[in-house]
Design a protein around this motif. Structure first.
Motif, PDB file in Angstrom:
ATOM      1  N   MET A   1       0.827  -1.212   0.000  1.00 26.99           N
ATOM      2  CA  MET A   1       0.000   0.000   0.000  1.00 26.99           C
ATOM      3  C   MET A   1       0.860   1.261   0.000  1.00 26.99           C
ATOM      4  SD  MET A   1      -2.919  -1.259  -0.331  1.00 26.99           S
ATOM      5  CE  MET A   1      -3.896   0.241  -0.237  1.00 26.99           C
ATOM      6  N   ASN A   2       2.001   1.212   0.672  1.00 25.72           N
ATOM      7  CA  ASN A   2       2.927   2.341   0.629  1.00 25.72           C
ATOM      8  C   ASN A   2       3.442   2.583  -0.774  1.00 25.72           C
ATOM      9  OD1 ASN A   2       4.205   4.024   2.947  1.00 25.72           O
ATOM     10  ND2 ASN A   2       3.590   2.121   3.912  1.00 25.72           N
ATOM     11  N   PHE A   3       3.777   1.493  -1.456  1.00 23.50           N
ATOM     12  CA  PHE A   3       4.286   1.601  -2.827  1.00 23.50           C
ATOM     13  C   PHE A   3       3.242   2.240  -3.736  1.00 23.50           C
ATOM     14  CE2 PHE A   3       4.947  -0.015  -7.127  1.00 23.50           C
ATOM     15  CZ  PHE A   3       6.305   0.213  -7.318  1.00 23.50           C
ATOM     16  N   LEU A   4       1.999   1.769  -3.639  1.00 24.62           N
ATOM     17  CA  LEU A   4       0.925   2.313  -4.474  1.00 24.62           C
ATOM     18  C   LEU A   4       0.669   3.780  -4.166  1.00 24.62           C
ATOM     19  CD1 LEU A   4      -1.611  -0.669  -4.384  1.00 24.62           C
ATOM     20  CD2 LEU A   4      -0.095  -0.018  -6.267  1.00 24.62           C
ATOM     21  N   GLY A   5       0.627   4.113  -2.885  1.00 28.38           N
ATOM     22  CA  GLY A   5       0.391   5.501  -2.492  1.00 28.38           C
ATOM     23  C   GLY A   5       1.494   6.426  -2.969  1.00 28.38           C
ATOM     24  N   ALA A   6       2.728   5.949  -2.914  1.00 29.32           N
ATOM     25  CA  ALA A   6       3.875   6.771  -3.305  1.00 29.32           C
ATOM     26  C   ALA A   6       3.865   7.127  -4.786  1.00 29.32           C
ATOM     27  CB  ALA A   6       5.168   6.045  -2.954  1.00 29.32           C
ATOM     28  N   LEU A   7       3.285   6.270  -5.600  1.00 29.08           N
ATOM     29  CA  LEU A   7       3.288   6.494  -7.048  1.00 29.08           C
ATOM     30  C   LEU A   7       2.213   7.481  -7.519  1.00 29.08           C
ATOM     31  CD1 LEU A   7       3.827   2.886  -8.472  1.00 29.08           C
ATOM     32  CD2 LEU A   7       5.481   4.764  -8.406  1.00 29.08           C
ATOM     33  N   MET A   8       1.241   7.772  -6.670  1.00 26.29           N
ATOM     34  CA  MET A   8       0.038   8.450  -7.160  1.00 26.29           C
ATOM     35  C   MET A   8       0.027   9.966  -7.026  1.00 26.29           C
ATOM     36  SD  MET A   8      -3.002   5.769  -6.229  1.00 26.29           S
ATOM     37  CE  MET A   8      -4.188   6.707  -7.193  1.00 26.29           C
TER      38      MET A   8
ATOM     39  N   PHE B   1      -1.533   3.357   2.857  1.00 26.21           N
ATOM     40  CA  PHE B   1      -1.634   4.025   1.560  1.00 26.21           C
ATOM     41  C   PHE B   1      -1.413   5.531   1.707  1.00 26.21           C
ATOM     42  CE2 PHE B   1      -4.201   6.315  -1.588  1.00 26.21           C
ATOM     43  CZ  PHE B   1      -3.697   5.806  -2.774  1.00 26.21           C
ATOM     44  N   THR B   2      -2.089   6.137   2.691  1.00 26.49           N
ATOM     45  CA  THR B   2      -1.949   7.590   2.874  1.00 26.49           C
ATOM     46  C   THR B   2      -0.533   7.954   3.302  1.00 26.49           C
ATOM     47  OG1 THR B   2      -2.781   7.470   5.165  1.00 26.49           O
ATOM     48  CG2 THR B   2      -4.390   7.908   3.440  1.00 26.49           C
ATOM     49  N   HIS B   3       0.102   7.063   4.072  1.00 25.33           N
ATOM     50  CA  HIS B   3       1.500   7.290   4.444  1.00 25.33           C
ATOM     51  C   HIS B   3       2.363   7.383   3.192  1.00 25.33           C
ATOM     52  CE1 HIS B   3       5.612   5.939   5.573  1.00 25.33           C
ATOM     53  NE2 HIS B   3       5.408   6.737   6.587  1.00 25.33           N
TER      54      HIS B   3
ATOM     55  N   ASP C   1       4.546  10.670   2.775  1.00 24.14           N
ATOM     56  CA  ASP C   1       5.931  10.534   3.238  1.00 24.14           C
ATOM     57  C   ASP C   1       6.916  10.187   2.130  1.00 24.14           C
ATOM     58  OD1 ASP C   1       6.456   9.910   6.639  1.00 24.14           O
ATOM     59  OD2 ASP C   1       4.636  10.760   5.811  1.00 24.14           O
ATOM     60  N   ALA C   2       6.546   9.322   1.210  1.00 24.89           N
ATOM     61  CA  ALA C   2       7.482   8.936   0.149  1.00 24.89           C
ATOM     62  C   ALA C   2       7.828  10.125  -0.743  1.00 24.89           C
ATOM     63  CB  ALA C   2       6.891   7.813  -0.697  1.00 24.89           C
ATOM     64  N   GLN C   3       6.926  11.098  -0.790  1.00 25.40           N
ATOM     65  CA  GLN C   3       7.166  12.257  -1.646  1.00 25.40           C
ATOM     66  C   GLN C   3       8.290  13.141  -1.127  1.00 25.40           C
ATOM     67  OE1 GLN C   3       3.895  14.437  -3.472  1.00 25.40           O
ATOM     68  NE2 GLN C   3       2.490  13.045  -2.459  1.00 25.40           N
TER      69      GLN C   3
ATOM     70  N   MET D   1      10.826   2.946  -0.031  1.00 22.39           N
ATOM     71  CA  MET D   1       9.927   2.976   1.128  1.00 22.39           C
ATOM     72  C   MET D   1       9.269   1.616   1.346  1.00 22.39           C
ATOM     73  SD  MET D   1       7.041   5.668   2.306  1.00 22.39           S
ATOM     74  CE  MET D   1       8.337   6.620   3.086  1.00 22.39           C
ATOM     75  N   ALA D   2       8.871   0.966   0.256  1.00 18.54           N
ATOM     76  CA  ALA D   2       8.246  -0.354   0.379  1.00 18.54           C
ATOM     77  C   ALA D   2       9.222  -1.366   0.969  1.00 18.54           C
ATOM     78  CB  ALA D   2       7.757  -0.829  -0.986  1.00 18.54           C
ATOM     79  N   LEU D   3      10.484  -1.324   0.544  1.00 17.42           N
ATOM     80  CA  LEU D   3      11.494  -2.238   1.084  1.00 17.42           C
ATOM     81  C   LEU D   3      11.744  -1.959   2.571  1.00 17.42           C
ATOM     82  CD1 LEU D   3      14.078  -2.322  -1.850  1.00 17.42           C
ATOM     83  CD2 LEU D   3      12.556  -4.172  -1.119  1.00 17.42           C
TER      84      LEU D   3
END
Length: 329
Positions: A52-59, A187-189, A193-195, A228-230
């Motif tokens: 979910m972090n990976f998906l959120g980070a891409l969007m 997902f929201t994280h 955060d990844a941004q 972030m996902a790793l």
């Protein structure tokens, strides 16, 4: 291979390392309540959070542009890459120190404070965009208050709705719902955060004149999302223990209320391009929920320690980055 390119690679590696550490440092917050109530097994929770972090980070990329352009203008810094190296080293050090002691401090605060400190020392007082810096700080300070209030309100409403139901029945139902809220929280994280790492890398690309705008390249999005996902897949057990057990005894209905409240605050900030602290949002939401459940149930001594870490993170990170810049450059 010229010096500029080598320094640029160092910045990218450090930014992705920060993102990796952010993954196991902050994502622990997103799954802490669901793990502590046994809604999810730890390994399952971590895997779900990573995806979910990976998906959120891409969007989304709005927060990346804010991070990369509001504290300082990368086109006006002659030594911008060196400033970013000091920034990232300071933020990484602070994150590792707080992780080691199991303190859920904010990676966002660490990064923003470190960037401001490094720009101040490396570029001078006039190179810091104090107006933009203040706007970011306001968002970081106000969001925990909103999360606390929202957590209190949501928990109060849920108590009223389910007052006539048996606690066992209620918690059984909310234990299932927690799976959804933990996924939403993760997902929201990722969306916020990844941004931050994306923004730093894009800042570096503009400083080095590899591009002229703060638009985030696709390879930067994928790299930051992957890092972030790793990091998330490693887990942050010390912080999970603090968040899930040491503030107050969390039951599934409490975890649901806290996760929904925090996710709402984080995603609202993402939509308005504001970087906020997911750590502060979920911790404040847990405190709000605990207060609504029973004020005396909250271990305010532990909460006080967490709040102190929030207050000192920005100045310590700023001083640390300034010292690192002075020593290295």
């Amino acid at each position: 291979m010229d010096t500029m390119f080598i320094i640029m690679l160092v910045v990218i590696v450090l930014a992705l390392a920060f993102d990796f550490i952010n993954g196991f440092h902050d994502t622990a917050n997103a799954i802490a309540t669901s793990v502590s109530t046994r809604a999810l097994k730890p390994r399952t929770a971590i895997l779900m959070a990573a995806v979910m972090n990976f998906l959120g980070a891409l969007m989304f990329t709005g927060v990346a542009k804010t991070i990369g352009g509001k504290v300082a203008d990368p086109t006006k810094l002659d030594n911008g890459l060196e400033i970013l190296i000091a920034t990232l080293l300071a933020a990484i050090i602070w994150n590792l120190v707080t992780w080691w002691f199991g303190i859920p401090s904010s990676s966002s605060h660490a990064l923003i404070g470190a960037l401001a400190g490094a720009v101040y020392v490396g570029g001078g007082h006039d190179k810091v965009n104090w107006g933009g810096f203040s706007t970011i700080i306001e968002g970081l300070l106000i969001s925990p208050l909103i999360a606390f209030a929202l957590g209190y309100i949501v928990m109060t409403v849920l108590k009223w709705i389910f007052a006539s139901k048996s606690p066992h029945t209620v918690n059984k139902g909310f234990r299932t719902m927690q799976i959804l809220t933990a996924a939403l929280q993760s997902f929201t994280h990722g969306t916020n955060d990844a941004q931050k790492a994306m923004g730093i890398i894009t800042f570096a690309l503009v400083t080095a004149k590899y591009q002229s705008t703060m638009d985030v390249p696709l390879w930067v999005k994928i790299s930051a999302a992957t890092a972030m996902a790793l990091g998330t897949s490693i887990g942050g057990w010390k912080i999970i223990k603090t968040m899930g057990t040491k503030i107050f005894k969390i039951e599934p209905i409490n975890g649901f209320a806290a996760d929904m409240s925090a996710a709402s605050v984080i995603f609202s900030a993402t939509l308005t391009n504001l970087p906020v602290s997911s750590t502060h949002a979920i911790t404040s939401a847990i405190l709000g929920v605990g207060s609504a459940k029973r004020f005396s149930a909250v271990k305010w001594g532990v909460a006080g320690t967490i709040v102190v870490s929030w207050v000192i993170t920005i100045p310590i990170s700023a001083v640390l980055s300034g010292l690192i810049f002075t020593v290295l450059f």
